[in-house]
Design a protein around this motif. Structure first.
Motif, short mmCIF file in Angstrom:
data_model
loop_
_atom_site.label_atom_id
_atom_site.label_comp_id
_atom_site.label_asym_id
_atom_site.label_seq_id
_atom_site.Cartn_x
_atom_site.Cartn_y
_atom_site.Cartn_z
N HIS A 594 8.15 7.21 -6.57
CA HIS A 594 7.34 6.21 -6.20
C HIS A 594 7.25 5.92 -4.72
N LYS A 595 7.51 7.11 -4.11
CA LYS A 595 7.46 6.89 -2.58
C LYS A 595 6.02 6.38 -2.13
N GLU A 596 5.04 6.84 -2.82
CA GLU A 596 3.63 6.48 -2.34
C GLU A 596 3.43 4.83 -2.57
N ASN A 597 3.97 4.40 -3.79
CA ASN A 597 3.82 2.80 -4.10
C ASN A 597 4.71 2.16 -2.85
N TYR A 598 5.91 2.74 -2.63
CA TYR A 598 6.52 2.13 -1.42
C TYR A 598 5.83 1.88 -0.19
N ASN A 599 5.21 3.09 0.21
CA ASN A 599 4.66 3.10 1.44
C ASN A 599 3.30 2.28 1.54
N SER A 600 2.84 1.99 0.56
CA SER A 600 1.55 1.30 0.42
C SER A 600 1.72 -0.27 0.08
N ALA A 601 2.97 -0.55 -0.34
CA ALA A 601 3.39 -2.04 -0.66
C ALA A 601 3.38 -2.90 0.74
N GLU A 602 3.08 -4.16 0.60
CA GLU A 602 2.87 -4.80 1.50
C GLU A 602 4.31 -5.11 2.41
N ASN A 603 4.21 -5.06 3.68
CA ASN A 603 5.58 -5.10 4.57
C ASN A 603 6.81 -4.21 4.32
N HIS A 604 6.62 -3.40 3.24
CA HIS A 604 7.89 -2.58 3.15
C HIS A 604 8.27 -1.64 4.12
N LEU A 605 7.12 -0.75 4.76
CA LEU A 605 7.30 -0.09 5.71
C LEU A 605 7.70 -0.76 7.05
N TYR A 609 11.93 -2.08 4.43
CA TYR A 609 12.69 -2.59 2.99
C TYR A 609 13.59 -1.39 2.52
N PRO A 610 14.58 -1.91 1.83
CA PRO A 610 15.47 -0.63 1.21
C PRO A 610 14.66 0.21 0.33
N THR A 611 14.94 1.38 0.18
CA THR A 611 14.16 2.09 -1.02
C THR A 611 14.85 2.19 -2.36
N ASP A 612 15.72 1.39 -2.27
CA ASP A 612 16.31 1.05 -3.86
C ASP A 612 15.57 0.14 -4.42
N CYS A 613 14.68 0.51 -5.11
CA CYS A 613 13.42 -0.33 -5.73
C CYS A 613 14.00 -1.44 -6.67
N MET A 614 15.06 -1.11 -7.60
CA MET A 614 15.59 -1.84 -8.50
C MET A 614 16.10 -2.98 -7.79
N GLN A 615 16.60 -3.03 -6.50
CA GLN A 615 17.08 -4.35 -5.98
C GLN A 615 16.16 -5.50 -6.18
N CYS A 616 14.73 -5.14 -6.12
CA CYS A 616 13.65 -6.41 -6.29
C CYS A 616 13.11 -6.13 -7.33
N HIS A 617 12.58 -4.90 -8.25
CA HIS A 617 11.62 -4.69 -9.26
C HIS A 617 12.25 -4.26 -10.36
N SER A 618 11.71 -4.44 -11.65
CA SER A 618 12.09 -4.05 -12.92
C SER A 618 11.27 -2.76 -13.33
N VAL A 619 11.64 -2.16 -14.47
CA VAL A 619 10.67 -0.90 -14.79
C VAL A 619 9.55 -1.10 -15.59
N ASN A 620 9.19 -2.69 -16.10
CA ASN A 620 8.17 -2.93 -16.60
C ASN A 620 6.98 -3.05 -15.58
N SER A 621 7.30 -3.70 -14.10
CA SER A 621 6.04 -3.85 -13.35
C SER A 621 6.57 -4.02 -12.02
N TRP A 622 5.35 -3.58 -11.12
CA TRP A 622 6.20 -3.94 -9.82
C TRP A 622 5.95 -5.44 -9.32
N GLU A 623 5.01 -5.99 -10.09
CA GLU A 623 4.90 -7.72 -10.11
C GLU A 623 6.28 -8.46 -10.54
#
Length: 993
Positions: A594-605, A609-623
């Motif tokens: 999900h590198k592309e999702n990280y790069n295009s997400a607001e403010n992440h780059l 933001y940390p690249t450990d997605c599970m700190q904020c997101h779940s496996v169900n949805s980015w929302e």
């Protein structure tokens, strides 16, 4: 009258209250006082101290009352020695002074006897050793408990010994294994040689007779190791040529001269000659051993009183009988008719055909060491055997696996039991050589080893590559009726394989066909699309995901196999969506896909933001992203909870430091109470603070540093002591107070010690005190009342504790004895204590001038007995002290007999009696035999009183020369002189010669 009673009662009450001796003193005042006044007069006093529980004896009888009764209340005085007398031993021997001392003197005259009651009784050299040799602090009158193992005191002797070198030889440190505790030296006389008793022939006079190298390491106790030369040189008989055992104890004892010797083991090992019928029937070895240079040869028939004819007749009917010595011994090994030789008792009992065999048919080279192997006699039988042909088949020469003693046939050999290969059907009735070509040991049970030709000519076997394991299809009965069961192979047929044609798998023959799925199903793998196996890089080990029943459904479970559950947005995906060409290197981290999702997400780059997605997101949805700081390595506590994120995360959210100082360096630099920077305090805030608030700090100076801030140190700024760093702070007072020391009165000038706490407290410089007993030189004895400057002549620091540094003048001026001329040690404490007047004094190195042994050692503490107060002119000869003993001795009278005055020629230092002089044993019997009672004094025989080496036999006897000449007329060399009498009659008896 009543008025008088009241007055008297009042006076009595007043007396009782004001009695200066206390209320417990019950006897009459007139016991000590008179009506003349209260002054005590010993002359008029009726009081006797013996009436108390403390009788005045010895020195106490002359002691002034006030020395013990320091107050007028006499009952306050204690009765224990320690209550009045300082413990000069510093509690090293207990407080029961009566164990060693009495009231007459502090000097102890029976130290050895006292020591005998301790855990280390004094024996041997220990009984004459000076106390200070073991109790090194004896000069201080301190006797610390010591170890009682030898090595505790004698380790230096152990390590310094070179002959032998105890360390290199690994000798035990338990000295008593070799040395005696009652010995007077480490020499051979004190060696405990019980491990090899030195008796009889071994009673050597010098250790090097056995320890020839001079190294006293363990020597072999085997006789031959020392006596090889004796063995080799022995000629009667010659031990070496006769092949005698080198075990000397077989024949000899430890008696000197190797005699008497007996070869008693002859009865046990060879033949009974010291017992049985042959006892006393021989004179020497050669009676039987006719060749003196070879004791293995012997003869029975040369010495016996019987003849061959008689022996032949007596042995008629005895199988194998032969008239020769070897046969005699073979049947009669114990030399008697009863119990003749029984072959059953040997390792080869006679059975079957052997029973009737002649002895010499087997014992062709004598009866000893005859081989019990069948082939040693039956090799011809083996070579000639034809059914089966033993040679051709290579059958073993060990006959007993197949035959017994009853006969060669029938054979007992069972091919099944012996080899594990049953000879049935087609194998039954074959000659051994049909299969065993020259050897039986290398026979191969595999069919092909014999039937390669059958295999090669069988239809299709070579062309189709059939396996060479014949039993897969054939039986041992016949080649016909072959069957094959695939399930007995390493690849049982299951599922869809059961109905598959053989040639579908065995495309290149039946031998060596691969059992790997991919060898047949690579096409199925390549064309699989759901999922696309090749694109996803799935394993070509089909069995990981499939069974032999069908390709679908697959039992593969992604969660169980990989540990990554496909839920939420991951569910229903093609494998290749995540596994790009390989499944073994898949990374479970979200960012790898999900590198592309990280790069295009607001403010992440932008906000890093940390690249450990599970700190904020779940496996169900980015929302619906959430974040809990307490699940990170830096949970928010105290004041951190209400702090804005950007206050700490100034450079983004990844890699933010968790060190306090990364945010709070400004707080550190501006802190004033205390001034952190000036004091050099650590910038690890958590050492002193919590996250709740800066104040109050939980820092505890005592717990953390071990230095309690009390007295003058309390309330100080850290920087007052810690100048720029806290890690190098020195707890020594002088490190901070050098200026106070320099400006204090007399400190520099008198060179006071810089250990301030010796005199001052932490509260104030004022009220300084000093206790010398807390230093390395406690004040005892005469030192207590000595002025400080008398010793501290060059200041108070570095003052020597050596006695001679103060008392060298006393040493040089001492004349009784003269310390300088005698070369005595300047270590005063070798002999003296700190008691005033240098007395009492010891002299531990007395043995350097005159060794105190025996009875002298017992009185070593009573110097006056020999020196009488004069230590310069004391005699060193026995007679110098013991002339009165010499003059007053009457049994015998030394003066009348004009005995020599060198007492040691007859006496030891232990006691006058028993005298070591033994006239009967050393010279001539006068207290026994015919001369006992025939003399009155030494002068009867020793006619020159000044020379006892001279004597006469002919001046005192009742016989005259004429009579004596006639009695010795037939004695060659006879002369009538005193010395001639003694030469022929050394014991005074007529039978002497």
């Amino acid at each position: 009258m009543s008025l008088i009673v009241v007055v008297l009662f009042s006076v009595f009450q007043l007396w009782a209250q004001e009695n200066p001796h206390g209320a417990d003193l019950l006897f009459d005042c007139l016991e000590c006082h008179t009506t003349e006044g209260w002054t005590f007069s010993e002359a008029t006093a009726r009081f006797s101290h013996d009436s108390t529980e403390f009788v005045l004896e010895g020195q106490h009888a002359f002691t002034d009352c006030r020395a013990c009764h320091t107050t007028l209340v006499f009952n306050d005085a204690k009765t224990n020695c320690i209550d009045c007398h300082n413990d000069m031993h510093n509690n090293t021997v207990g407080l029961d002074c009566h164990r060693c001392h009495d009231s007459r003197s502090w000097l102890v005259s029976n130290i050895p006897e006292i020591h005998q009651t301790s855990r280390f009784p004094l024996l041997g050299a220990h009984n004459t050793a000076d106390c200070s040799a073991c109790h090194t602090s004896a000069s201080l009158l301190e006797f610390q408990p010591l170890g009682v193992e030898c090595i505790d005191c004698h380790s230096q002797n152990y390590y310094a010994t070179t002959e032998p070198n105890h360390v290199e030889s690994g000798f035990s440190t338990d000295c008593m294994e070799c040395h005696r505790v009652d010995a007077f030296s480490w020499s051979a006389q004190g060696i405990n040689h019980d491990f090899f008793p030195l008796t009889k022939g071994h009673a050597v006079s010098s250790c090097i007779e056995c320890h020839t190298s001079g190294v006293f390491e363990p020597v072999s106790t085997d006789c031959f190791s020392c006596h090889e030369t004796d063995f080799v040189s022995a000629t009667n008989p010659s031990h070496q040529s006769s092949g005698f055992s080198t075990q000397c104890t077989d024949c000899h004892t430890t008696d000197p001269g190797w005699s008497p010797a007996e070869f008693t083991v002859h009865d046990d090992y060879y033949f009974p000659i010291y017992s049985g019928a042959h006892r006393g029937e021989w004179n020497d070895c050669f009676d039987c051993h006719t060749q003196q240079n070879n004791y293995s040869l012997f003869s029975c028939i040369d010495c016996h009183e019987h003849n061959q004819n008689e022996m032949d007749d007596e042995h008629r009917g005895i199988n194998g009988y032969s008239y020769n010595s070897l046969a005699c011994f073979a049947c009669h090994p114990l030399g008697r008719e009863e119990g003749a030789f029984n072959h059953e008792t040997t390792g080869f009992p006679l059975k079957g055909a052997h029973v009737q065999s002649d002895c010499l048919s087997c014992h062709t080279d004598g009866f000893a060491n005859t081989s019990s192997a069948c082939s040693s006699c039956h090799t011809p039988n083996y070579n000639e055997a034809a059914n089966p042909n033993h040679l051709l088949a290579g059958i073993s020469l060990e006959c007993e696996p197949c035959h017994n003693e009853e006969g060669w046939a029938p054979s007992l050999f069972d091919h099944t039991i012996t080899s594990g290969f049953e000879l049935t059907e087609g194998h039954d009735g074959r000659q051994c050589a049909d299969c065993h070509l020259g050897t039986t040991t290398a026979a191969d049970p595999a069919c092909i080893s014999c039937h390669q030709e059958n295999y090669n000519t069988a239809q299709n076997h070579l062309a189709s590559g059939y396996p060479t394991d014949c039993l897969q299809c054939h039986s041992v009965n016949s080649w016909e009726g072959a069957t094959f069961d695939h399930n007995l192979t390493e690849f049982p047929l299951t599922g869809a394989h059961i109905a598959t044609e053989c040639t579908a798998c065995h495309t290149d023959g039946y031998a060596g066909t691969s059992t790997l799925c991919n060898s047949c199903h690579s096409e199925n793998y390549i064309t699989a699309l759901n999922p696309d196996h090749a694109s996803a890089g799935l394993s070509n080990e089909c069995e990981v995901c499939h069974t032999t029943t069908a390709w679908i459904p697959s039992p593969f479970d992604h969660t169980v196999t990989t540990g990554f559950e496909l839920t939420g947005g991951h569910e229903g995906r093609q494998c290749a969506d995540c596994h790009l060409g390989i499944t073994s290197a898949a990374d479970p981290a979200c960012i790898t896909c999900h590198k592309e999702n990280y790069n295009s997400a607001e403010n992440h780059l932008a906000s890093n933001y940390p690249t450990d997605c599970m700190q904020c997101h779940s496996v169900n949805s980015w929302e619906g992203a959430t974040f809990d700081h307490n699940l990170t390595e830096f949970p928010l506590t105290g004041a951190h909870i209400a702090t804005e994120c950007t206050a700490c995360h100034t450079d983004g959210y990844a890699g933010t430091s968790t060190l306090c100082n990364s945010c709070h360096s400004e707080n550190y630099n501006t802190a004033q109470n205390p001034d952190h920077a000036s004091a050099g305090l650590s910038n690890e805030c958590e050492v002193c603070h919590t996250t709740t608030a800066w104040i109050p700090s939980p820092f505890d100076h005592t717990v953390t540093t071990g230095f309690e801030l009390t007295g003058g140190h309390d309330g100080r700024q850290c920087a007052d002591c810690h100048l720029g760093t806290t890690t190098a702070a020195d707890p020594a007072c002088i490190s901070c107070h050098q200026e106070n020391y320099n400006s204090a009165e007399n400190h520099l000038a008198s060179n006071y010690p810089t250990d301030c706490l010796q005199c001052h407290s932490v509260n104030s410089w004022e009220g300084a005190t000093f206790d010398h007993n807390l230093t390395e030189f406690p004040l005892t004895g005469a030192h207590i009342a000595t002025e400080c400057t008398a010793c501290h002549t060059d200041g108070y620091a570095g003052t020597s504790m050596q006695c001679s540094s103060c008392h060298l003048t006393d040493f040089n001026n001492t004349a009784n004895p003269n310390h300088s001329s005698l070369g005595l040690s300047v270590n005063c404490d070798d002999c003296h204590t700190t008691n005033p007047g240098w007395e009492p004094a010891l002299f531990p190195n007395h043995n350097d001038y005159y060794a105190l042994n025996g009875a002298h050692a017992v009185v070593s503490s009573n110097c006056f007995l020999c020196h009488e107060g004069n230590y310069t002119t004391t005699a060193t000869t026995c007679y110098g002290c013991h002339s009165a003993d010499y003059n007053n001795t009457t049994d015998p009278s030394h003066t009348a007999a004009n005995f020599p005055i060198d007492c040691e020629s007859c006496h030891s230092e232990n006691a006058w009696e028993p005298s070591t002089f033994n006239h009967d044993g050393q010279y001539f019997p006068i207290y026994s035999g015919r001369h006992n009672g025939e003399w009155n004094s030494c002068a009867d025989c020793h006619y020159q009183a000044s020379n006892f080496a001279l004597f006469s036999c002919i001046i005192c006897h009742e016989h005259n020369q004429t009579e004596t000449d006639s009695r010795h007329s037939d004695v060659s060399g006879y002369v009538y002189t005193a010395t001639s009498c003694f030469d022929c009659h050394p014991t005074g008896e007529a039978g002497d010669d």
